[in-house]
Design a protein around this motif. Structure first.
Motif, PDB file in Angstrom:
ATOM      1  N   THR A  89      67.585  58.646  57.180  1.00 53.32           N
ATOM      2  CA  THR A  89      67.977  59.100  55.913  1.00 53.32           C
ATOM      3  C   THR A  89      68.483  60.468  56.153  1.00 53.32           C
ATOM      4  N   PRO A  90      69.092  61.078  55.223  1.00 51.69           N
ATOM      5  CA  PRO A  90      69.612  62.449  55.327  1.00 51.69           C
ATOM      6  C   PRO A  90      68.316  63.401  55.014  1.00 51.69           C
ATOM      7  N   ASP A  91      66.953  62.877  54.511  1.00 55.30           N
ATOM      8  CA  ASP A  91      66.169  63.732  53.916  1.00 55.30           C
ATOM      9  C   ASP A  91      64.917  63.015  54.355  1.00 55.30           C
ATOM     10  N   VAL A  92      64.123  63.417  55.406  1.00 57.51           N
ATOM     11  CA  VAL A  92      63.014  62.752  55.853  1.00 57.51           C
ATOM     12  C   VAL A  92      61.839  63.113  55.033  1.00 57.51           C
ATOM     13  N   ARG A  93      61.800  64.222  54.587  1.00 58.86           N
ATOM     14  CA  ARG A  93      60.512  64.617  53.607  1.00 58.86           C
ATOM     15  C   ARG A  93      60.723  63.892  52.249  1.00 58.86           C
ATOM     16  N   GLY A  94      61.821  63.971  51.594  1.00 58.09           N
ATOM     17  CA  GLY A  94      61.967  63.315  50.420  1.00 58.09           C
ATOM     18  C   GLY A  94      62.030  61.723  50.609  1.00 58.09           C
ATOM     19  N   ALA A  95      62.315  61.270  51.657  1.00 58.56           N
ATOM     20  CA  ALA A  95      62.029  59.584  51.720  1.00 58.56           C
ATOM     21  C   ALA A  95      60.698  59.234  51.868  1.00 58.56           C
ATOM     22  N   SER A  96      59.811  60.280  52.793  1.00 57.23           N
ATOM     23  CA  SER A  96      58.343  60.093  52.875  1.00 57.23           C
ATOM     24  C   SER A  96      57.856  60.171  51.669  1.00 57.23           C
ATOM     25  N   ALA A  97      58.303  61.096  50.737  1.00 58.74           N
ATOM     26  CA  ALA A  97      57.578  61.286  49.345  1.00 58.74           C
ATOM     27  C   ALA A  97      57.768  59.907  48.615  1.00 58.74           C
ATOM     28  N   ASP A  98      58.940  59.360  48.606  1.00 58.61           N
ATOM     29  CA  ASP A  98      59.343  58.307  47.706  1.00 58.61           C
ATOM     30  C   ASP A  98      58.566  57.126  48.193  1.00 58.61           C
ATOM     31  N   VAL A  99      58.653  57.050  49.721  1.00 58.14           N
ATOM     32  CA  VAL A  99      57.892  55.554  50.323  1.00 58.14           C
ATOM     33  C   VAL A  99      56.461  55.998  49.742  1.00 58.14           C
ATOM     34  N   ARG A 100      55.735  56.996  49.851  1.00 56.21           N
ATOM     35  CA  ARG A 100      54.245  57.087  49.608  1.00 56.21           C
ATOM     36  C   ARG A 100      54.203  56.786  48.111  1.00 56.21           C
ATOM     37  N   GLU A 101      55.210  57.136  47.290  1.00 60.88           N
ATOM     38  CA  GLU A 101      54.968  57.070  45.837  1.00 60.88           C
ATOM     39  C   GLU A 101      54.947  55.498  45.690  1.00 60.88           C
ATOM     40  N   ALA A 102      55.748  54.648  46.687  1.00 63.55           N
ATOM     41  CA  ALA A 102      55.747  52.970  46.467  1.00 63.55           C
ATOM     42  C   ALA A 102      54.525  52.442  46.993  1.00 63.55           C
ATOM     43  N   GLY A 103      53.520  53.403  47.631  1.00 62.37           N
ATOM     44  CA  GLY A 103      52.348  52.737  47.718  1.00 62.37           C
ATOM     45  C   GLY A 103      52.167  52.631  49.308  1.00 62.37           C
ATOM     46  N   VAL A 104      53.114  53.092  50.139  1.00 63.34           N
ATOM     47  CA  VAL A 104      52.967  52.729  51.660  1.00 63.34           C
ATOM     48  C   VAL A 104      52.407  54.193  52.432  1.00 63.34           C
ATOM     49  N   ARG A 105      51.657  53.811  53.057  1.00 66.05           N
ATOM     50  CA  ARG A 105      50.810  54.783  53.854  1.00 66.05           C
ATOM     51  C   ARG A 105      51.982  55.600  54.958  1.00 66.05           C
ATOM     52  N   VAL A 106      52.209  56.878  54.511  1.00 65.74           N
ATOM     53  CA  VAL A 106      53.145  57.679  55.536  1.00 65.74           C
ATOM     54  C   VAL A 106      52.061  58.163  56.675  1.00 65.74           C
ATOM     55  N   LEU A 107      52.269  58.092  57.810  1.00 66.76           N
ATOM     56  CA  LEU A 107      51.085  58.281  58.948  1.00 66.76           C
ATOM     57  C   LEU A 107      51.346  59.696  59.402  1.00 66.76           C
ATOM     58  N   ASP A 108      52.264  60.392  59.249  1.00 65.80           N
ATOM     59  CA  ASP A 108      52.564  61.719  59.363  1.00 65.80           C
ATOM     60  C   ASP A 108      52.910  62.543  58.165  1.00 65.80           C
ATOM     61  N   ALA A 109      51.685  63.341  57.917  1.00 68.07           N
ATOM     62  CA  ALA A 109      51.917  64.195  56.823  1.00 68.07           C
ATOM     63  C   ALA A 109      53.050  65.198  56.868  1.00 68.07           C
ATOM     64  N   GLU A 110      53.378  65.521  57.904  1.00 65.39           N
ATOM     65  CA  GLU A 110      54.483  66.442  58.147  1.00 65.39           C
ATOM     66  C   GLU A 110      55.353  65.658  59.151  1.00 65.39           C
ATOM     67  N   PRO A 111      56.848  65.797  58.997  1.00 66.22           N
ATOM     68  CA  PRO A 111      57.865  65.017  59.969  1.00 66.22           C
ATOM     69  C   PRO A 111      57.203  65.532  61.400  1.00 66.22           C
ATOM     70  N   ARG A 112      57.485  64.783  62.488  1.00 64.04           N
ATOM     71  CA  ARG A 112      57.292  65.175  63.908  1.00 64.04           C
ATOM     72  C   ARG A 112      58.618  65.061  64.577  1.00 64.04           C
ATOM     73  N   ARG A 113      58.630  65.695  65.686  1.00 61.55           N
ATOM     74  CA  ARG A 113      59.800  65.811  66.589  1.00 61.55           C
ATOM     75  C   ARG A 113      60.084  64.207  67.096  1.00 61.55           C
ATOM     76  N   GLY A 114      61.335  63.917  67.039  1.00 58.49           N
ATOM     77  CA  GLY A 114      61.760  62.693  67.427  1.00 58.49           C
ATOM     78  C   GLY A 114      62.808  62.760  68.560  1.00 58.49           C
ATOM     79  N   THR A 115      63.676  61.684  68.910  1.00 60.28           N
ATOM     80  CA  THR A 115      64.476  61.739  70.075  1.00 60.28           C
ATOM     81  C   THR A 115      65.870  62.745  69.440  1.00 60.28           C
ATOM     82  N   SER A 116      66.064  63.614  70.589  1.00 60.37           N
ATOM     83  CA  SER A 116      66.986  64.695  70.354  1.00 60.37           C
ATOM     84  C   SER A 116      66.942  65.706  69.437  1.00 60.37           C
ATOM     85  N   GLY A 117      65.721  65.789  68.949  1.00 59.73           N
ATOM     86  CA  GLY A 117      65.289  66.942  67.915  1.00 59.73           C
ATOM     87  C   GLY A 117      65.384  66.301  66.412  1.00 59.73           C
TER      88      GLY A 117
END
Ligand code: MC0
Length: 145
Positions: A89-117
């Motif tokens: 996704t081009p926007d992980v924070r926005g996508a997380s909020a949308d998914v949360r809104e859809a009733g799915v638990r997001v395990l990371d309240a804030e995005p974490r560091r993944g591969t290659s930053g």
């Protein structure tokens, strides 16, 4: 919101042996390798193809570096195999909020560091039909905490 499969994560006990299998059988080479201390893994990205939005799709091999890490736990209970699927996704924070809104638990309240930053957030597998799902914002657009 989601533009591609970023990668499929494979849990393995021996990353070098598993990478050799993917090279010998499919011809996939390691494009990137790193240790992610926070996630407790040594990982390798095998590039499968480029996509129309310019980002690649990979197979990600995951070998645990700690016995209490999620991947070590997974290997103990389920053995080697597919561990998660990751959508780009081009926007992980926005996508997380949308998914949360859809009733799915997001395990990371804030995005974490993944591969290659990259910036990543995981969704609970119990809310995703038994599939551990990861959201990934590519490194050049990421601002991981
Ligand atoms: C656990 N479960 C899974 C699963 N892991 N289901 C599908 N796929 C998986 N990978 C199921 C278990 O079977 C169990 O179901 C239930 O979820 C609870 O699991 P648990 O073993 O008791 O463990 P928990 O609850 O302590 O943790 C599970 C959870 C955790 C998914 C919340 O592993 C987590 O937070 N994962 C996200 C971080 C992660 O996986 N990092 C490693 C990759 P039953 O039916 O028995 O109750 S890091 C990575 O990939 C980075 C480097 C990157 O991409 O850049």
């Amino acid at each position: 919101m989601f533009t591609r499969i970023d990668h499929i994560g494979i849990a393995c006990r021996d990353l070098d042996a598993t990478a050799a299998f993917y090279r010998r059988v499919y011809g996939f080479e390691i494009a990137h390798e790193e240790v992610n201390e926070e996630q407790g893994v040594r990982e390798a990205m095998l590039e499968v193809n480029g996509t129309s939005d310019g980002h690649r799709t990979c197979i990600q091999l995951l070998e645990p570096i700690r016995a209490d890490s999620p991947v070590a736990k997974f290997l103990d209970s389920r053995g080697e195999g597919v561990h998660h699927i990751a959508f780009g996704t081009p926007d992980v924070r926005g996508a997380s909020a949308d998914v949360r809104e859809a009733g799915v638990r997001v395990l990371d309240a804030e995005p974490r560091r993944g591969t290659s930053g990259s910036a990543i957030a995981f969704l609970h597998p119990k809310d995703c039909g038994g599939v551990l799902t990861e959201l990934v914002q590519a490194p050049e657009a990421a601002d991981p905490t």
